[in-house]
Scaffold this motif. Structure first.
Motif, PDB file in Angstrom:
ATOM      1  N   GLN A  93      -2.248   8.918   3.321  1.00  0.00           N
ATOM      2  CA  GLN A  93      -2.337   7.472   3.144  1.00  0.00           C
ATOM      3  C   GLN A  93      -2.330   7.152   1.663  1.00  0.00           C
ATOM      4  OE1 GLN A  93      -6.093   6.000   4.671  1.00  0.00           O
ATOM      5  NE2 GLN A  93      -7.312   7.051   3.122  1.00  0.00           N
ATOM      6  N   THR A 105       0.300   0.648   5.740  1.00  0.00           N
ATOM      7  CA  THR A 105      -0.172  -0.037   6.948  1.00  0.00           C
ATOM      8  C   THR A 105       0.635   0.335   8.186  1.00  0.00           C
ATOM      9  OG1 THR A 105       1.228  -1.931   6.361  1.00  0.00           O
ATOM     10  CG2 THR A 105      -1.084  -1.984   5.655  1.00  0.00           C
ATOM     11  N   TYR A 150       4.600   1.314   1.091  1.00  0.00           N
ATOM     12  CA  TYR A 150       3.209   0.944   0.869  1.00  0.00           C
ATOM     13  C   TYR A 150       3.193  -0.301  -0.004  1.00  0.00           C
ATOM     14  CZ  TYR A 150       4.087   3.765  -3.366  1.00  0.00           C
ATOM     15  OH  TYR A 150       4.629   4.299  -4.501  1.00  0.00           O
ATOM     16  N   HIS A 177     -10.971   4.680   5.491  1.00  0.00           N
ATOM     17  CA  HIS A 177      -9.897   4.406   6.447  1.00  0.00           C
ATOM     18  C   HIS A 177      -9.606   5.642   7.304  1.00  0.00           C
ATOM     19  CE1 HIS A 177      -9.493   0.958   3.814  1.00  0.00           C
ATOM     20  NE2 HIS A 177      -9.185   1.763   2.800  1.00  0.00           N
TER      21      HIS A 177
END
Length: 467
Positions: A93, A105, A150, A177
């Motif tokens: 991520q 996302t 991103y 996250h």
């Protein structure tokens, strides 16, 4: 007249300095993410960013978000034989530097990669609908994976953080996250600001472990990631941390003038409060024009144990037993061949252990030559017994043997101290050579107390980052 036998023993102890650069052992873990062994293995190796062709960019600063590819395996400046990541399936991520804002996302399974043989070998996110590009990796058979898409970072310095964690360790309701920091690898990178204003430029440099303390980044010496570097202006200073490749960077406007870059050691700081020492200046200045500029590079070592035994050891039963094992009469004869002195500066020629012990216990610095003699004798015995390598580097500022950064080999210090005692058997208050003898005494004292030996790599002094 004293023989030179002890001197030649000291000279013979000055072996070629060999300090191991940081590296690891390669291991073979199961490639399956369901393997308990793989899930529990420590997260060795490193992740870092490159261009799609696998090349590094100065300061980890990229011209566009699409240019950034994720690489993983051995650290970027380590050989492919060094330890890489544990084999298995991983998620990745992108966040802002603090981790508070998730910038990727798309579905988590679109951000998936397989590690085999310690390196990325497949972008498995494609099996779940992901569309990222695949680029070149560092090692044979390795790949890299494009991080885009991103979102833009909210960080005003254009900085991002990429995270990697094993699929087995992903915790959707926990961590950052779902990525638990203790079970993740991270690396920061920056993307140049674009807009109506002219493009900014980069100040960049490196942080490395200077194992031979010569102030030069030699082949095989590892980078130090996570080290704090500050830039002024502004005030208070702007802060960044070095990447997996040891690079730091700051984005600044073109033609913006002079900046000072300063490295900051991890708590509790530099030796003697901490365990780190610099081998290069801790700050430097650059002037920014229209092109990227290479700022100061920072070399460091950490200090620690190297086998030293104190005067207390050599004056107790353990020391006596050690000397007996070496042959007490032989060792005492060798000590007589050194230029040891007592409180009044007269030669000290021990003929028994009890005599030697009393002399050690009575040592004081009224005559600095007496205390220097005692510390030299203890270190001589440390080397003679094999507790300390004569080729070991120790911190020895103010001595003639020390290099520009203040480090000297133990054997050179012993020879230097013996020569000084032969020249000046007394060093009372007011004697011009007393300060020099104190520097020699301090260097040997610190080493006898097992505090100031240069460690083979930064792993000997781990620290948390950011700090």
């Amino acid at each position: 007249m004293r023989s030179t036998r002890a001197f030649w023993f000291l000279a013979g102890a000055a072996l070629a300095l060999v300090l191991a650069a940081c590296g690891g052992q390669t291991g073979s873990l199961g490639a399956s993410s369901s393997s308990l062994q793989a899930a529990n293995a420590p997260l060795t190796g490193a992740i870092y960013t490159t261009l799609g062709d696998g090349s590094l960019v100065n300061g980890n600063v990229y011209d566009a978000k699409e240019d950034v590819y994720l690489n993983g395996g051995p650290p970027p400046n380590a050989p492919c034989t060094a330890a890489g990541l544990p084999d298995g399936e991983y998620y990745f991520q992108v966040t802002d530097p603090s981790g508070s804002t998730l910038l990727t996302t798309d579905p988590i399974d679109h951000r998936r990669v397989r590690v085999q043989g310690g390196v990325f070998v497949a972008y498995t996110g494609a099996l779940y609908g992901g569309t990222r590009q695949v680029g070149a990796g560092k090692c044979p058979g390795a790949i890299s994976v494009q991080l885009f898409p991103y979102a833009d970072t909210p960080n005003p310095g254009g900085e991002y953080k990429v995270w990697v964690t094993r699929v087995a360790d992903y915790a959707p309701e926990s961590g950052v996250h779902g990525f638990l920091p203790a079970k993740s690898k991270t690396d920061n990178f920056k993307v140049r600001m674009r807009g109506e204003e002219p493009a900014d430029v980069v100040i960049w440099g490196y942080k490395w472990y200077d194992a031979n303390t010569n102030g030069i980044w030699d082949p095989g010496e590892p980078a130090i990631p996570g080290w704090r570097v500050e830039k002024e202006p502004p005030t208070p200073s702007e802060v960044t941390y070095t990447s997996a490749s040891g690079q730091y960077s700051f984005l600044v406007p073109k033609n913006s003038g002079s900046y000072t870059l300063t490295e900051v050691p991890p708590p509790p700081g530099w030796w003697p409060a901490g365990r780190w020492l610099n081998t290069t200046p801790t700050s430097g200045t650059v002037t920014v024009g229209t092109a990227d500029v290479h700022g100061p590079d920072f070399g460091n070592v950490c200090l620690g144990a190297g086998g030293g035994r104190t005067l207390g050891f050599w004056s107790n039963r353990n020391g006596q037993n050690t000397m007996n094992g070496l042959g007490m009469n032989t060792v005492l004869a060798e000590l007589r061949n050194l230029h040891l002195v007592g409180a009044n500066g007269n030669p000290f020629d021990p003929t028994s252990y009890s005599e030697f012990r009393s002399w050690l216990l009575g040592a004081n610095a009224t005559n600095m030559a007496y205390m220097l003699s005692a510390q030299m004798a203890a270190m001589y015995l440390n080397v003679r017994a094999g507790f300390v390598e004569g080729s070991a580097l120790v911190y020895a500022p103010g001595t003639q043997s020390a290099n520009a950064a203040g480090f000297a080999q133990v054997s050179a210090l012993l020879a230097e101290a013996d020569a000084e005692l032969a020249l000046h058997p007394t060093a009372f208050a007011g004697d011009p050579w007393r300060t020099y003898q104190e520097a020699l005494k301090n260097a040997l004292d610190w080493a006898n107390n097992n505090q100031t030996f240069v460690q083979p790599g930064p792993e000997a002094c781990p620290f948390d980052s950011p700090y």
